[in-house]
Motif scaffolding. Structure first.
Motif, mmCIF file in Angstrom:
data_model
loop_
_atom_site.group_PDB
_atom_site.id
_atom_site.type_symbol
_atom_site.label_atom_id
_atom_site.label_comp_id
_atom_site.label_asym_id
_atom_site.label_seq_id
_atom_site.Cartn_x
_atom_site.Cartn_y
_atom_site.Cartn_z
ATOM 1 N N THR A 159 39.101 46.243 39.830
ATOM 2 C CA THR A 159 39.910 45.409 38.944
ATOM 3 C C THR A 159 39.005 44.581 38.046
ATOM 4 N N LYS A 165 44.070 50.635 38.064
ATOM 5 C CA LYS A 165 44.537 50.979 39.400
ATOM 6 C C LYS A 165 43.681 52.105 39.975
ATOM 7 N N ARG A 306 45.879 42.630 44.692
ATOM 8 C CA ARG A 306 47.205 42.527 44.087
ATOM 9 C C ARG A 306 48.301 42.088 45.052
ATOM 10 N N ASN A 307 48.037 42.091 46.348
ATOM 11 C CA ASN A 307 49.081 41.715 47.307
ATOM 12 C C ASN A 307 48.906 40.296 47.834
ATOM 13 N N HIS A 311 49.031 36.123 40.064
ATOM 14 C CA HIS A 311 49.052 36.942 38.852
ATOM 15 C C HIS A 311 47.627 37.222 38.382
ATOM 16 N N LEU A 313 43.844 38.255 37.944
ATOM 17 C CA LEU A 313 43.005 39.313 38.501
ATOM 18 C C LEU A 313 41.763 38.724 39.160
ATOM 19 N N PHE A 341 48.084 46.213 35.650
ATOM 20 C CA PHE A 341 49.019 45.727 36.664
ATOM 21 C C PHE A 341 50.187 44.973 36.032
#
Length: 441
Positions: A159, A165, A306-307, A311, A313, A341
């Motif tokens: 990222t 991704k 991302r989890n 928001h 990065l 994303f």
């Protein structure tokens, strides 16, 4: 197809037109100059550097693009040639990297991993499977290192490079050397140990390599394209760059612009270039006071899987990494939003962006006060995506280029997005141009 220009090789006109004054085009022009070949760069904007852009804003030195560049031979060689060697600025020593996991900043690499995740990582030398074809970055690293190492280390790291991704990114395009290591040694661990045993001195600058994995300059990364631009012939604000007015045209513009330029001359090539996806990026620089931090700010910065509810990065600790980036008593952080994303973040109102960035920095660093905005930059086409199939796409582009003698492309959407990779590609293209002109003479 006929060559781009029927004009004879002449010293009365530039031999080469380069379209685009990003680091790829600048590096190509510089190498051509060293080879004694005249080149003129046509740039659509009023400045050189492309995505490399450094701004001085209210006592802060802010990077809108890359905050540093890797200490790779092509970049260091160019720095030496430009007389910038003594200005190289290494990062703060022993600066750790962090992953934001479960509400805390945890040191990379083992901090975010559980005991079972570390055990799975240590099993890597005994994993016998090998890559078959062009697999995704995700599939490769889950197979070799395990799901936890991928999710908590590899995915956030990618990222930070591609804003993309890992289930889309191509392993052979993004990490070709790692694929070769697995193919040759059957294990990344064994390959690494073998590399240590037979490591030699790499080709590059004549001086000993300075300490540090990355570098900048006192005036920011923008000092590199600025010095190049001072040494080269550049015409700015050229909206419609002509193709074919000189024996050679080198297209060093982004893929979507290159496609428009070539649409009527080389439709098949233009169609290929239109296939490149770009990750949009919002870069937001904020400041926090030293007295609002519960401990001194140290390290490169952090990345956010991302989890983990953010928001953002990630964020670079710009003033902790390099000196004189912020006024006394203040810290400068460079934060990133969007990518593949949340691509619609590029269109979010400024107020929403600032609310998200400032709130999430306060949450991640546990500051006693809300960070304050410094600068906001939006790049709709920030980083080209090397998705599965990219290697075949590059081969197809090169085959199409053969149909138009005198036409070359050098850009970050071909064989590497980093600053050193673009410098290397620019130099390689320049040498190919010199060979072509030599055959025409």
């Amino acid at each position: 197809m006929a060559p781009l220009s029927g004009a004879k090789y002449s010293t009365l006109m530039p031999d080469v037109t380069i379209i685009g004054a990003g680091i790829s085009g600048l590096s190509c022009a510089w190498t051509l100059k060293q080879l004694g070949i005249d080149a003129t760069i046509l740039e659509a904007t009023p400045r050189a550097g492309g995505v490399i852009r450094t701004e001085k804003i209210g006592g802060y030195l802010v990077e809108a693009g890359p905050n540093s560049f890797q200490a790779a031979a092509p970049a260091l060689q160019l720095v030496e040639e430009l007389g910038l060697w003594d200005d190289l600025l290494p990062p703060a020593p022993h600066a750790p990297r962090f992953i934001y996991w479960d509400g805390k900043l945890r040191k990379f690499p083992f901090g975010p991993l559980t005991f079972s995740g570390i055990l799975r990582l240590l099993r890597e030398p005994f994993i016998r499977s090998k890559s078959s074809g062009d697999e995704s970055v995700r599939d490769f690293f889950v197979r070799r290192l395990g799901r936890q190492a991928h999710d908590r280390l590899v995915a956030p790291a990618l990222t930070g490079i591609y804003a993309g991704k890992t289930d889309n990114l191509s392993m052979v395009a993004v990490f070709p050397k790692i694929v070769e290591m697995e193919s040759e040694h059957g294990s990344l661990t064994r390959a690494f140990l073998s590399t240590l045993r037979r490591r030699g001195k790499p080709a590059g600058p004549s001086r000993p390599k300075p300490k540090g994995a990355v570098f900048s300059f006192p005036d920011g990364v923008g000092a590199l394209p600025k010095r190049l631009a001072e040494q080269l012939s550049i015409q700015y604000n050229v909206a419609d760059a002509p193709i074919g007015n000189t024996p050679v045209t080198v297209v060093a513009a982004p893929a979507y612009l290159a496609a428009d330029l070539l649409q009527h001359r080389q439709r098949e090539l233009a169609a290929l270039l239109k296939k490149i996806q770009y990750a949009p990026m919002v870069t937001a620089a904020v400041t926090v006071g030293d007295d609002s931090l519960n401990q001194p700010l140290q390290g490169f910065g952090f990345l956010a899987p991302r989890n983990q509810g953010l928001h953002m990065l990630g964020s670079l600790f710009s003033s902790a990494l390099f000196p004189d980036r912020a006024p006394q008593g203040q810290q400068l952080l460079t934060c990133f939003l969007g990518g593949m994303f949340e691509p619609d973040a590029i269109d979010w109102p400024d107020a929403r962006v600032w609310e998200i960035i400032c709130t999430e920095i306060k949450t991640a660093l546990h500051t006693s006060e809300m960070p304050k905005p410094v600068a906001l930059f939006r790049q709709p086409h920030a980083i080209p995506q090397y998705n599965v199939g990219h290697e075949g796409w590059v081969i197809a582009v090169k085959e199409e280029l053969k149909k138009t003698p005198g036409l070359f492309i050098t850009a970050n959407y071909l064989e590497g997005v980093s600053v050193p990779a673009c410098i290397e590609q620019g130099g390689r293209t320049a040498r190919a141009v010199a060979e072509y002109l030599g055959r025409r003479a």
